[in-house]
Design a protein around this motif. Sequence first.
Motif, short mmCIF file in Angstrom:
data_model
loop_
_atom_site.label_atom_id
_atom_site.label_comp_id
_atom_site.label_asym_id
_atom_site.label_seq_id
_atom_site.Cartn_x
_atom_site.Cartn_y
_atom_site.Cartn_z
N ILE A 7 25.65 37.57 2.50
CA ILE A 7 26.31 36.35 2.98
C ILE A 7 27.05 35.63 1.86
CG2 ILE A 7 24.76 36.00 4.93
CD1 ILE A 7 23.36 33.82 3.28
N ARG A 21 26.44 35.16 8.90
CA ARG A 21 25.76 33.86 8.88
C ARG A 21 25.53 33.35 10.30
NH1 ARG A 21 28.28 30.42 3.82
NH2 ARG A 21 27.55 31.87 2.22
N ARG A 24 22.61 35.19 11.75
CA ARG A 24 21.38 34.68 11.15
C ARG A 24 20.97 33.37 11.82
NH1 ARG A 24 21.97 32.09 5.45
NH2 ARG A 24 23.12 30.72 6.83
N ASP A 25 21.92 32.49 12.05
CA ASP A 25 21.61 31.21 12.67
C ASP A 25 21.16 31.38 14.12
OD1 ASP A 25 22.34 30.06 10.27
OD2 ASP A 25 24.32 29.42 10.98
N ALA A 28 17.57 33.12 14.17
CA ALA A 28 16.47 32.44 13.47
C ALA A 28 15.45 31.96 14.51
CB ALA A 28 17.01 31.27 12.66
N PHE A 35 14.70 38.28 8.36
CA PHE A 35 15.79 38.33 7.39
C PHE A 35 15.18 38.38 6.00
CE2 PHE A 35 17.62 36.58 11.17
CZ PHE A 35 18.88 37.16 11.23
N TYR A 37 15.92 38.23 1.94
CA TYR A 37 16.90 37.75 0.98
C TYR A 37 16.53 38.28 -0.39
CZ TYR A 37 18.11 34.71 4.83
OH TYR A 37 18.49 34.25 6.06
#
Length: 61
Positions: A7, A21, A24-25, A28, A35, A37
């Motif tokens: 991202i 992104r 991901r939002d 969530a 996810f 990182y």
Amino acid sequence: MVVTGDITQVDLPGGTSSGLRVVRDILAGVGDVHFAYLESTDVVRHRLITDIVEAYDRYQG
């Protein structure tokens, strides 16, 4: 299913949302969706790669 992406690497015109992104939002909080990182300490390749990742982390462009 595994989806990979970074991202922090977005080359879209200003104001355009990154699809990664957005996904991901949206996802969530959905059960069984995770996810991960990664950070520069996760890099297990040549030291130069770690240096490059850290340089990007420091960049405030």
